[in-house]
Each structure stands twice: as structure tokens, then as C-alpha cells.
Motif scaffolding. Structure first.
Motif, PDB file in Angstrom:
ATOM      1  N   ASP A  92      37.805  25.569  51.543  1.00  0.00           N
ATOM      2  CA  ASP A  92      37.209  25.381  50.359  1.00  0.00           C
ATOM      3  C   ASP A  92      37.323  26.311  49.063  1.00  0.00           C
ATOM      4  OD1 ASP A  92      38.172  23.995  47.903  1.00  0.00           O
ATOM      5  OD2 ASP A  92      36.209  22.874  48.431  1.00  0.00           O
ATOM      6  N   PRO A  93      38.720  27.182  47.895  1.00  0.00           N
ATOM      7  CA  PRO A  93      39.042  28.279  47.695  1.00  0.00           C
ATOM      8  C   PRO A  93      38.623  27.709  46.295  1.00  0.00           C
ATOM      9  CG  PRO A  93      41.439  27.345  47.823  1.00  0.00           C
ATOM     10  CD  PRO A  93      40.304  26.566  49.034  1.00  0.00           C
ATOM     11  N   MET A  94      38.159  26.125  46.034  1.00  0.00           N
ATOM     12  CA  MET A  94      37.189  26.480  44.170  1.00  0.00           C
ATOM     13  C   MET A  94      35.919  27.015  45.081  1.00  0.00           C
ATOM     14  SD  MET A  94      38.354  25.156  41.682  1.00  0.00           S
ATOM     15  CE  MET A  94      36.786  25.705  40.653  1.00  0.00           C
ATOM     16  N   THR A  95      35.209  26.753  46.070  1.00  0.00           N
ATOM     17  CA  THR A  95      34.052  27.369  46.325  1.00  0.00           C
ATOM     18  C   THR A  95      33.694  28.564  46.859  1.00  0.00           C
ATOM     19  OG1 THR A  95      34.168  25.867  48.731  1.00  0.00           O
ATOM     20  CG2 THR A  95      33.290  25.002  46.410  1.00  0.00           C
ATOM     21  N   SER A  96      34.829  28.582  47.095  1.00  0.00           N
ATOM     22  CA  SER A  96      34.717  30.045  47.447  1.00  0.00           C
ATOM     23  C   SER A  96      34.866  31.288  46.663  1.00  0.00           C
ATOM     24  CB  SER A  96      36.064  30.585  48.430  1.00  0.00           C
ATOM     25  OG  SER A  96      36.758  29.879  49.891  1.00  0.00           O
ATOM     26  N   PHE A  97      35.350  31.225  45.272  1.00  0.00           N
ATOM     27  CA  PHE A  97      35.021  32.017  44.192  1.00  0.00           C
ATOM     28  C   PHE A  97      34.313  31.657  43.343  1.00  0.00           C
ATOM     29  CE2 PHE A  97      39.782  32.468  44.765  1.00  0.00           C
ATOM     30  CZ  PHE A  97      40.171  34.208  44.956  1.00  0.00           C
ATOM     31  N   ASN A  98      33.697  32.539  42.489  1.00  0.00           N
ATOM     32  CA  ASN A  98      32.457  32.288  41.643  1.00  0.00           C
ATOM     33  C   ASN A  98      33.076  31.751  40.284  1.00  0.00           C
ATOM     34  OD1 ASN A  98      29.970  32.585  39.642  1.00  0.00           O
ATOM     35  ND2 ASN A  98      29.458  34.242  40.781  1.00  0.00           N
ATOM     36  N   PRO A  99      32.711  29.893  39.882  1.00  0.00           N
ATOM     37  CA  PRO A  99      33.150  29.656  38.480  1.00  0.00           C
ATOM     38  C   PRO A  99      33.635  30.509  37.271  1.00  0.00           C
ATOM     39  CG  PRO A  99      31.602  28.757  39.643  1.00  0.00           C
ATOM     40  CD  PRO A  99      31.603  29.755  40.592  1.00  0.00           C
TER      41      PRO A  99
ATOM     42  N   ALA B 237      44.822  37.305  36.099  1.00  0.00           N
ATOM     43  CA  ALA B 237      43.171  37.575  36.208  1.00  0.00           C
ATOM     44  C   ALA B 237      43.170  37.830  35.092  1.00  0.00           C
ATOM     45  CB  ALA B 237      43.589  39.326  36.734  1.00  0.00           C
ATOM     46  N   ARG B 238      42.997  37.376  34.110  1.00  0.00           N
ATOM     47  CA  ARG B 238      41.584  36.485  33.020  1.00  0.00           C
ATOM     48  C   ARG B 238      41.388  35.340  33.211  1.00  0.00           C
ATOM     49  NH1 ARG B 238      45.890  40.195  31.036  1.00  0.00           N
ATOM     50  NH2 ARG B 238      47.319  38.388  29.819  1.00  0.00           N
ATOM     51  N   GLN B 239      42.197  34.410  34.302  1.00  0.00           N
ATOM     52  CA  GLN B 239      41.944  33.668  33.968  1.00  0.00           C
ATOM     53  C   GLN B 239      40.450  33.183  35.374  1.00  0.00           C
ATOM     54  OE1 GLN B 239      45.201  31.690  34.420  1.00  0.00           O
ATOM     55  NE2 GLN B 239      45.844  31.268  32.568  1.00  0.00           N
ATOM     56  N   TYR B 240      40.010  31.875  35.029  1.00  0.00           N
ATOM     57  CA  TYR B 240      38.861  32.033  35.761  1.00  0.00           C
ATOM     58  C   TYR B 240      39.315  30.691  36.663  1.00  0.00           C
ATOM     59  CZ  TYR B 240      35.184  32.847  32.465  1.00  0.00           C
ATOM     60  OH  TYR B 240      34.601  32.970  31.012  1.00  0.00           O
ATOM     61  N   PRO B 241      38.245  30.774  38.436  1.00  0.00           N
ATOM     62  CA  PRO B 241      39.451  29.952  39.877  1.00  0.00           C
ATOM     63  C   PRO B 241      39.584  28.722  39.102  1.00  0.00           C
ATOM     64  CG  PRO B 241      37.899  31.113  40.014  1.00  0.00           C
ATOM     65  CD  PRO B 241      37.604  31.274  38.271  1.00  0.00           C
ATOM     66  N   HIS B 242      39.364  28.002  37.810  1.00  0.00           N
ATOM     67  CA  HIS B 242      39.854  26.812  38.221  1.00  0.00           C
ATOM     68  C   HIS B 242      41.398  26.276  37.047  1.00  0.00           C
ATOM     69  CE1 HIS B 242      37.708  27.235  34.304  1.00  0.00           C
ATOM     70  NE2 HIS B 242      38.157  26.156  33.707  1.00  0.00           N
ATOM     71  N   GLU B 243      41.470  26.825  36.776  1.00  0.00           N
ATOM     72  CA  GLU B 243      42.279  27.425  36.201  1.00  0.00           C
ATOM     73  C   GLU B 243      43.905  27.683  36.689  1.00  0.00           C
ATOM     74  OE1 GLU B 243      42.331  28.756  32.321  1.00  0.00           O
ATOM     75  OE2 GLU B 243      40.583  30.516  32.488  1.00  0.00           O
ATOM     76  N   PHE B 244      43.191  28.454  38.499  1.00  0.00           N
ATOM     77  CA  PHE B 244      44.270  28.196  39.493  1.00  0.00           C
ATOM     78  C   PHE B 244      44.371  26.255  39.951  1.00  0.00           C
ATOM     79  CE2 PHE B 244      43.772  32.188  37.753  1.00  0.00           C
ATOM     80  CZ  PHE B 244      44.735  33.249  38.855  1.00  0.00           C
ATOM     81  N   SER B 245      45.259  26.283  40.199  1.00  0.00           N
ATOM     82  CA  SER B 245      46.257  25.440  41.839  1.00  0.00           C
ATOM     83  C   SER B 245      45.732  25.893  42.476  1.00  0.00           C
ATOM     84  CB  SER B 245      47.797  25.562  41.535  1.00  0.00           C
ATOM     85  OG  SER B 245      48.404  26.143  42.211  1.00  0.00           O
ATOM     86  N   GLY B 246      45.704  24.516  43.777  1.00  0.00           N
ATOM     87  CA  GLY B 246      44.989  24.597  45.087  1.00  0.00           C
ATOM     88  C   GLY B 246      45.417  26.109  45.625  1.00  0.00           C
ATOM     89  N   GLY B 247      46.987  26.062  45.878  1.00  0.00           N
ATOM     90  CA  GLY B 247      48.329  26.846  47.288  1.00  0.00           C
ATOM     91  C   GLY B 247      47.857  27.879  46.143  1.00  0.00           C
TER      92      GLY B 247
END
Length: 659
Positions: free
Chosen positions: A416-423, A466-476
Motif C-alpha cells: 500500500d504506497p499510501m501508507t508507505s509514504f510520509n503524508p 516532486a513538489r506534491q504530497y503523496p495523496h495527490e498521486f494516483s495509486g499506480g
């Protein structure tokens, strides 16, 4: 280094400043809300009174009028006078400074002490951490007022003693809160990823844990300030807080107690002041949390960057073992003894090789990967006859020496990359941390490399992303960024723990192609864990089939559809739905369910679900034996191809639907 990567740090600095300006612009919007407006008005009133009241009305508050002793409200004295004829209204206003100063100071000391006590278990050795936790639990069991009185006796009567008493009485509650919040964050995958990258304990605490528990601590700190205000008033009312000639709201209450029935305003004025100041602190905390909690900056879309040039494929270094695992066991203590969910796993991974690990949930796939990555924490215990990565023993080498090896040569892609990145950190900063820690790069070049790695994994507009937070990315895209984080070093092994879970088939295929391309360009070995045996069959050279914590079959991918010999491997294949599957036939399922890790039966763990099982299967657990080139099977009655006879003492059983 290309011109674009050289310029990216220069571009990042103005963008960082713009991000700061945008964050500052959120405050006016928050103040326009009802809660924000109330908090701003109340806080401004409290601050202005604390600053100006002693200057404007200090002399009036101290003036003694013997002709107006104990009078009620009048035109000359709005709320009446005390036993010495001093104006109660002005004294209440002037007392604001001392009351607020003491409450804020005590809260700051209590929060800092609680934060230190609460986060110490995450950086101390396990036994020392348990000792701190036990001390905090004992302190929390006592009521706060009782602790305040206890510490007041220790520190002595007076302003300073009361301040430290209230501060240390507040500390256990904040310590418990910090412990709970830190424990929830430590379990996240991005903290494990930071450990794999070699981040030290202190940096892990400051960079990855504290930013993610700051918001609830801010809210509770402001609530605590209101509580401290009330506690000070209580101690001063009892006569063990502020002493004459100084006075706060609590002391005013105590002095006016005798005339309470004659002039209720004596208690009304300081009481209302305490309520309003406490309400101001609470509302300010809610407003601050709302502002800090916003994570989505409105970034301006830049032009599409020029793709980076593809790296030339690395030369094969031969077939030397990169990862050697022999008799790996992972155990956890339980009420009934040790539970061993991984039981004697053995395999090797060579440079540039792709190994797939398949099996149902609970078969030990992820635990095996975590053990290889040194991410099994106490009380879990990892043992092995041999566990080596790149020639380095993983179980006996000190952790400090392993950081350089695992942090640059092993990449972990979590499920789960959503929890793998520091939000709380931008994606580029998280990737850049690897280069800062292990390659000695400064902030600018590390960020430039992060942008380059994002381009390498085919993320469009890499500089903006690179300047965005992880939640702004799609799952893939998050999964691609996770792979990009692994490529910040020179990965020799990529451990992908079910990276395609919950992704649609199009993104899944793109991700698998990316792993294959990474393997080709970096000569990196891949350990791919998946539930889908078909996905693994398309991507890997060899497949490890795991069941109940053991490898029951190890076979080349080329033989997957023709000669899998273990009944469990064949059942997994039969349960796979393909385009040419007969729709008129019911879907194939594996009867029963895997055994629980703490209830592994004697003999073969698959016997209860196997149609070929005999009494021997229920009594003896088979060991993996070679049945062909690069092919091992742990079964007493494997499905032997028609062209071959029984091997290694195994029996051939034709019952149970064998072709």
C-alpha cells in the motif's frame, strides 16, 4: 548531469517559498470561519489585556480606598471593591498577564516533558523503553489534581512551585498521548521504508514521526493551556499558588471568598475571565489544527519536461548468488508459546534474476520479505542457518554497518504506497532523503536526482510531481514513485510486496513492465510477491509456491503450465480465470482454508485440503527434494508427468483425478 537536473534545485527554491506563502494565505480563510473568528477575537482580547492592562490600569488596581472597603458595584467601582477598597474590575484585568503567563509556561514545560517521555520508547532500547512506558502508565493512573498537589509539596508553595507542579502533573497525559500516536505511526510502511534506507533513530523520530503526530498534540496543548489556567486558579485559591503581593485570578477568588454573599461580583469577574481565556485557548487550537491539516497546495502546472535519456543496460555479472536464504524461520511469542508463521524457507536469488513468491494470504510471503529486509521487530525473532545479501550476513552484522548495504542496494516496494509514504512530506523530499543519507549529496543535488528518478519511472511532469504530497498521486503513480525511491541508490535487489494489489489491469501491466525495464537497465534482481500466479508467471524466471510458512514447490516459470507437481500449485493454477475459461463450468476453488500459524498440524499442512493425501501425509512433513533441473517439490505424492517415473522415494498416486 543534464541541464534540467541542474536547474531543478533553483526552481525548487522559489516553489518552496511560494508554498510557504500559500500556507500563510490559509490563515485569513480560517479566521473567516465562525470558530476561527471567535478564537481570533478572544485570543486578541486576552493578549491585549495581558500586555496593556498592567500598564494602563496597574496603579488603579493597586490603589487602596479606605472609604470604599467591601462595597458592591457602583459608578465609581464597576464590580465593587475588596477588603482593602481596591477596585475588583481593574484587578481582574491586571491579573490577566500573570494568569496567562503562568498557564502558557506550565503548558510548554508539561508538553515538552510529556513529548520527551512519550517518544523515548521509539529511540531507546526495548527494555529501557518499557521502563519509561511503565513509569508513564503509573503516573497516568493518578488524578491530575492529586499529582499537582503532590508536586506542589515537593517544589514548595509559591508561583514557581505551582508552575512546576502543574507542568509535571500535565506531563503524563501528554506522554501517554504521544506514545499512542507514535506507536500508530511507527507501524506505517513509510517508517519501515526509512529504516531500510538507513535513517537513524533520532532522524526517524524528528522527520517521520513527530510531523505526523503534531496536529493532535497542538490541539491537546491548547486544551491543556486552558486546563493549566484552571489548575493555577485552583492552587492560588487554596493558598499554595501565587502569593501576595502578586495576584492572579485564583488569588482574587480566594481573597473575595468572605464577601461572596454580599457581593457576588467578587467571584463572577475572575471566574468569567478564566472561562473566556480557556475558551480562547481551545478555539485557537481547533483553528490551528484546521490550518495545519490542509495538505493540498494549488500548484501551477508547468510545461511537460523533456524525458530523461534511457540508461544503457548493465552487463550481466554472472550467476553468483545475491541473496542466500537457508532454513529461515520467523517466530512470535504468544500466550500458548511461540508461533512460527515462517518455517524453514530456503531459496537463492541471483543477480538479475526475477523470483516470484505466490500463495494464499497467511502463507508467510510478506513475512519472508520483511525478514530478508531486516524489518521484523521485537518481539519477533528471525533465525536462519544462512541469511546473506551481497555477501553480508544479515543476522550477525551490526545494524549500523547494514545501513549502507540495505539503504542503497535493497529497494522495498510495499503493498500500500499510501501508507508507505510520509503524508506530511513532499514526494521529492522523501526520495531525496536517500541520497542525502547514503550518497552525501546536499539538499539541491539530492532533489535533482529525485526528479530524475521520477522521470526514469515514467512519471509525467516530474518536477511538478516532486513538489506534491503523496495523496495527490494516483495509486499506480504512487507505486511508480516507490520504485523511483528504490532507484535513488544502486539497487541490486527489489523486493515488491504485492505491488499490483487494488490496481486496474492497465496500470498493473504498466507497473510490471516498469519492473521488467528496471531489471534490464539496472541488472537488479526482483523478488515479486503476489496472490496472482498468472502475474508472476508472466514476469519471473522462477516461482516459489508457499503454503503455511513453507516453500512447497520451487520451479522454473517455463514449467508452470506443464509440470507443476505439488497439488497446491496445480490447485492455484486451476483457480486462475483466463479468457478461454469455460463459462459453463463452475469456477474452481480450493476447498477448506489454510491453517492458522499457531495451529499448524502434524505432517503436511496441505493434507486436510488435498485429494491425494494418505496416512503418511498426516504423519510426516515432506522436505523439498529435486525432481528436475531447478525444480524442487515438498510432497509425498506429487503429480509426476507421464514420461517420468517416481523420484527420490516419492510415490505416484493415480487416485484423486490425476491425469
Amino acid at each position: 548531469m543534464t541541464a534540467e537536473t541542474t536547474e531543478s534545485p533553483r526552481r525548487a527554491e522559489p516553489e518552496a517559498a511560494a508554498g510557504t506563502r500559500k500556507r500563510a494565505a490559509r490563515w485569513p480563510a480560517a479566521v473567516r470561519t465562525p470558530i476561527g473568528a471567535c478564537s481570533a477575537v478572544l485570543l486578541a482580547a486576552v493578549v491585549l489585556l495581558a500586555v496593556l492592562a498592567p500598564v494602563l490600569w496597574g496603579d488603579r488596581a493597586a490603589a487602596i480606598d479606605t472609604d470604599a472597603i467591601g462595597q458592591g458595584p457602583s459608578r465609581a467601582h464597576l464590580l465593587g471593591t475588596d477588603s482593602l477598597g481596591r477596585d475588583i474590575f481593574y484587578r481582574t484585568l491586571v491579573a490577566t498577564r500573570l494568569s496567562v503567563e503562568l498557564a502558557v509556561t506550565a503548558t510548554a514545560i508539561g508538553v515538552m516533558a510529556g513529548l520527551v517521555l512519550g517518544t523515548l520508547p521509539t529511540v531507546l532500547p526495548r527494555r529501557a523503553g518499557r521502563l519509561v512506558t511503565s513509569a508513564v502508565n503509573i503516573a497516568v493512573a493518578f488524578p491530575g489534581l492529586l499529582l499537582a498537589l503532590f508536586f506542589a509539596v515537593i517544589f514548595g508553595v509559591g508561583t514557581r512551585g505551582a508552575m512546576f507542579a502543574i507542568a509535571f502533573a500535565m506531563a503524563p497525559a501528554f506522554a501517554r498521548l504521544a506514545q499512542t500516536l507514535a506507536a500508530s505511526v511507527v507501524a506505517r510502511d513509510y517508517v519501515s521504508a526509512a529504516r531500510v534506507a538507513g535513517v537513524g533513530r533520532i532522524r526517524l523520530l524528528v522527520r517521520h514521526i513527530l510531523p505526523n503526530i503534531g496536529e493532535p498534540l497542538v490541539v491537546n496543548a491548547t486544551v491543556g493551556a486552558g486546563t493549566a489556567l484552571l489548575a493555577f486558579a485552583g492552587l492560588s485559591f487554596l493558598g499554595i499558588g501565587v502569593q501576595a503581593p502578586a495576584y492572579d485570578w485564583g488569588r482574587l477568588l480566594g481573597e473575595g471568598l468572605d464577601g461572596l454573599y454580599v457581593n457576588p461580583a467578587v467571584a463572577l469577574a475572575p471566574g468569567v475571565a478564566v472561562v473566556l481565556a480557556g475558551l480562547a485557548f481551545n478555539l485557537v487550537g481547533e483553528t490551528v489544527a484546521a490550518v495545519v491539516g490542509v495538505r493540498t497546495p494549488s500548484a501551477r502546472i508547468r510545461e511537460r519536461p523533456v524525458p530523461a535519456a534511457r540508461t544503457a543496460p548493465a552487463e550481466k555479472t554472472g550467476m553468483e548468488p545475491l541473496l542466500v536464504v537457508e532454513n529461515l524461520r520467523v517466530a512470535f511469542p504468544g500466550p500458548a508459546g511461540w508461533t512460527v508463521p515462517v518455517r524453514g524457507v530456503s531459496f537463492t536469488v541471483r543477480a538479475g534474476e526475477a523470483i516470484g513468491v505466490v500463495g494464499e494470504s497467511g502463507s508467510g510471503k510478506s513475512l519472508t520479505a520483511l525478514a530478508v529486509s531486516r524489518l521484523i521487530e521485537a518481539p519477533g525473532v528471525v533465525t536462519a542457518d544462512r541469511l546473506e545479501f551481497a555477501g553480508t550476513p544479515l543476522l550477525t552484522t551490526p545494524e549500523r554497518e547494514l545501513r549502507g548495504v540495505l539503504g542503497t542496494s535493497l529497494a522495498m516496494v510495499f503493498q500500500d504506497p499510501m501508507t508507505s509514504f510520509n503524508p506530511t512530506l513532499r514526494t521529492g523530499r522523501q526520495l531525496a532523503e536517500v541520497s542525502e543519507q547514503h550518497q552525501g549529496l546536499s539538499r539541491g543535488p539530492a532533489l535533482a536526482r529525485a526528479v530524475d528518478r521520477l522521470r526514469a519511472v515514467r512519471i509525467p511532469a516530474a518536477e511538478r510531481r516532486a513538489r506534491q504530497y503523496p495523496h495527490e498521486f494516483s495509486g499506480g503513480m504512487r507505486q511508480r514513485a516507490m520504485i523511483g525511491m528504490g532507484l535513488m541508490g544502486q539497487p541490486r535487489l527489489i523486493v515488491a510486496d504485492e505491488p499490483t494489489t487494488a490496481l486496474d489491469v492497465t496500470v498493473q501491466r504498466q507497473l510490471l513492465r516498469l519492473l521488467a525495464r528496471t531489471r534490464e537497465t539496472e541488472n537488479a534482481a526482483i523478488l515479486l510477491i503476489s496472490h496472482d500466479i498468472a502475474v508472476v508467471g508472466q514476469t519471473c524466471d522462477r516461482i516459489l509456491v508457499m503454503y503455511a510458512g513453507r516453500v512447497v514447490e520451487d520451479l522454473p516459470t517455463a514449467d508452470l503450465t506443464t509440470v507443476p507437481q505439488h497439488p497446491y500449485s496445480r490447485a492455484l493454477l486451476d483457480a486462475t480465470v483466463e479468457l478461454d475459461t469455460d463459462r459453463d463450468r463452475p469456477l474452481a476453488v480450493i476447498p477448506g482454508r489454510p491453517p492458522e500459524p499457531d495451529r499448524i498440524p502434524v505432517g503436511c499442512a496441505f493434507a486436510a485440503r488435498c485429494e491425494r493425501a494418505t496416512e503418511r501425509c498426516a504423519a510426516e512433513d515432506p522436505e523439498p527434494v529435486p525432481v528436475g533441473p531447478g525444480h524442487r517439490v515438498a510432497c509425498w505424492h506429487p503429480h509426476v508427468p507421464e514420461t517420468a517415473g517416481p523420484r527420490s522415494g516419492r510415490e505416484t498416486v493415480t487416485a484423486g483425478g490425476d491425469e
